[in-house]
Design an enzyme around this catalytic site. Structure first.
Site, PDB file in Angstrom:
ATOM      1  N   GLU A  21      61.795  37.753  -8.003  1.00  0.00           N
ATOM      2  CA  GLU A  21      63.024  36.951  -7.896  1.00  0.00           C
ATOM      3  C   GLU A  21      63.929  37.082  -9.120  1.00  0.00           C
ATOM      4  O   GLU A  21      65.069  36.646  -9.099  1.00  0.00           O
ATOM      5  CB  GLU A  21      62.659  35.468  -7.734  1.00  0.00           C
ATOM      6  CG  GLU A  21      61.886  35.164  -6.477  1.00  0.00           C
ATOM      7  CD  GLU A  21      61.650  33.674  -6.297  1.00  0.00           C
ATOM      8  OE1 GLU A  21      60.730  33.138  -6.956  1.00  0.00           O
ATOM      9  OE2 GLU A  21      62.406  33.050  -5.528  1.00  0.00           O
ATOM     10  N   TYR A  53      87.346  17.024  -5.973  1.00  0.00           N
ATOM     11  CA  TYR A  53      86.172  17.752  -5.460  1.00  0.00           C
ATOM     12  C   TYR A  53      86.361  19.259  -5.527  1.00  0.00           C
ATOM     13  O   TYR A  53      85.378  19.998  -5.576  1.00  0.00           O
ATOM     14  CB  TYR A  53      85.786  17.288  -4.041  1.00  0.00           C
ATOM     15  CG  TYR A  53      86.922  17.168  -3.055  1.00  0.00           C
ATOM     16  CD1 TYR A  53      87.578  18.288  -2.561  1.00  0.00           C
ATOM     17  CD2 TYR A  53      87.339  15.914  -2.618  1.00  0.00           C
ATOM     18  CE1 TYR A  53      88.616  18.165  -1.655  1.00  0.00           C
ATOM     19  CE2 TYR A  53      88.375  15.769  -1.716  1.00  0.00           C
ATOM     20  CZ  TYR A  53      89.010  16.909  -1.238  1.00  0.00           C
ATOM     21  OH  TYR A  53      90.048  16.777  -0.354  1.00  0.00           O
ATOM     22  N   VAL A  72      63.985  25.186  -9.179  1.00  0.00           N
ATOM     23  CA  VAL A  72      65.112  24.432  -8.628  1.00  0.00           C
ATOM     24  C   VAL A  72      65.254  23.090  -9.362  1.00  0.00           C
ATOM     25  O   VAL A  72      66.359  22.562  -9.498  1.00  0.00           O
ATOM     26  CB  VAL A  72      64.978  24.231  -7.106  1.00  0.00           C
ATOM     27  CG1 VAL A  72      65.124  25.555  -6.372  1.00  0.00           C
ATOM     28  CG2 VAL A  72      63.686  23.548  -6.717  1.00  0.00           C
ATOM     29  N   GLU A  73      64.156  22.547  -9.850  1.00  0.00           N
ATOM     30  CA  GLU A  73      64.206  21.299 -10.614  1.00  0.00           C
ATOM     31  C   GLU A  73      65.097  21.451 -11.848  1.00  0.00           C
ATOM     32  O   GLU A  73      65.879  20.559 -12.183  1.00  0.00           O
ATOM     33  CB  GLU A  73      62.792  20.902 -11.077  1.00  0.00           C
ATOM     34  CG  GLU A  73      61.896  20.308 -10.019  1.00  0.00           C
ATOM     35  CD  GLU A  73      61.128  21.351  -9.206  1.00  0.00           C
ATOM     36  OE1 GLU A  73      61.486  22.549  -9.244  1.00  0.00           O
ATOM     37  OE2 GLU A  73      60.164  20.945  -8.525  1.00  0.00           O
ATOM     38  N   LYS A  98      66.821  25.466  -1.099  1.00  0.00           N
ATOM     39  CA  LYS A  98      66.652  26.910  -1.280  1.00  0.00           C
ATOM     40  C   LYS A  98      66.241  27.475   0.077  1.00  0.00           C
ATOM     41  O   LYS A  98      65.054  27.501   0.418  1.00  0.00           O
ATOM     42  CB  LYS A  98      65.594  27.172  -2.357  1.00  0.00           C
ATOM     43  CG  LYS A  98      65.488  28.633  -2.775  1.00  0.00           C
ATOM     44  CD  LYS A  98      64.511  28.779  -3.937  1.00  0.00           C
ATOM     45  CE  LYS A  98      64.383  30.222  -4.392  1.00  0.00           C
ATOM     46  NZ  LYS A  98      63.387  30.387  -5.458  1.00  0.00           N
TER      47      LYS A  98
HETATM   48  N1  LIG Z   1      58.695  22.499  -6.814  1.00  0.00           N
HETATM   49  C1  LIG Z   1      58.958  23.829  -6.789  1.00  0.00           C
HETATM   50  N2  LIG Z   1      58.130  24.660  -6.143  1.00  0.00           N
HETATM   51  C2  LIG Z   1      58.384  25.980  -6.129  1.00  0.00           C
HETATM   52  C3  LIG Z   1      59.536  26.501  -6.746  1.00  0.00           C
HETATM   53  C4  LIG Z   1      60.410  25.595  -7.405  1.00  0.00           C
HETATM   54  O1  LIG Z   1      61.457  25.966  -7.986  1.00  0.00           O
HETATM   55  N3  LIG Z   1      60.089  24.269  -7.408  1.00  0.00           N
HETATM   56  N4  LIG Z   1      59.787  27.843  -6.671  1.00  0.00           N
HETATM   57  C5  LIG Z   1      58.984  28.676  -6.047  1.00  0.00           C
HETATM   58  C6  LIG Z   1      59.338  30.105  -5.901  1.00  0.00           C
HETATM   59  O2  LIG Z   1      60.389  30.501  -6.752  1.00  0.00           O
HETATM   60  C7  LIG Z   1      59.713  30.312  -4.427  1.00  0.00           C
HETATM   61  O3  LIG Z   1      60.898  29.582  -4.113  1.00  0.00           O
HETATM   62  C8  LIG Z   1      59.901  31.752  -4.012  1.00  0.00           C
HETATM   63  O4  LIG Z   1      60.066  31.828  -2.617  1.00  0.00           O
HETATM   64  C9  LIG Z   1      57.740  28.246  -5.416  1.00  0.00           C
HETATM   65  N5  LIG Z   1      57.527  26.821  -5.484  1.00  0.00           N
END
Ligand SMILES: Nc1nc2c(c(=O)[nH]1)N=C([C@H](O)[C@@H](O)CO)CN2
Length: 117
Positions: A21, A53, A72-73, A98
């Site tokens: 990624e 906006y 993503v957090e 995502k």
């Molecule tokens: N809580 C999360 N879990 C996962 C994340 C994330 O960002 N926060 N990311 C992944 C991998 O990047 C995934 O998205 C690849 O497909 C896995 N779990």
């Protein structure tokens, strides 16, 4: 407090914890709500008193363009901080999806609320 919202904003960015990624850009979808007192803008029909906006959306696009987080957090937390400090937003809710990260799911991601309404 009133709400200004942005729904289904799609951005692309480098995001992901896995090696494969790190060299690609992926789409994230954002749904955001902001606390804002809309009465001054409405009373004077004045965009400068509104939470614009369009400007907020452009800032989010620029943030995504420049970022390369693993989680993503982290994306959500840092973006919330940027928006609250730059636009004077007292409270926000940010849902980050995502799409495709878990093929069997329609979407996965996080939702955060920061600040006070
Ligand atoms: N809580 C999360 N879990 C996962 C994340 C994330 O960002 N926060 N990311 C992944 C991998 O990047 C995934 O998205 C690849 O497909 C896995 N779990």
């Amino acid at each position: 407090m009133d709400i200004v919202f942005i729904e289904g904003l799609e951005v692309d960015t480098v995001i992901g914890a896995y090696d494969w990624e790190r060299g690609i850009r992926q789409c994230l979808r954002l749904d955001l709500s902001f606390a804002w007192d809309n009465r001054p803008a409405a009373a004077d029909d004045d965009l400068s008193k509104a939470l614009d906006y369009a400007s907020v959306s452009a800032r989010i696009q620029a943030f995504a363009e420049a970022s390369q987080f693993q989680l993503v957090e982290t994306f959500a937390e840092r973006l919330a901080h940027v928006l609250m400090s730059e636009f004077g937003i007292p409270w926000l809710r940010l849902k980050l999806t995502k799409p495709g990260a878990v093929p069997a799911a329609k979407g996965v991601g996080v939702e955060i609320e920061r600040g006070c309404r």
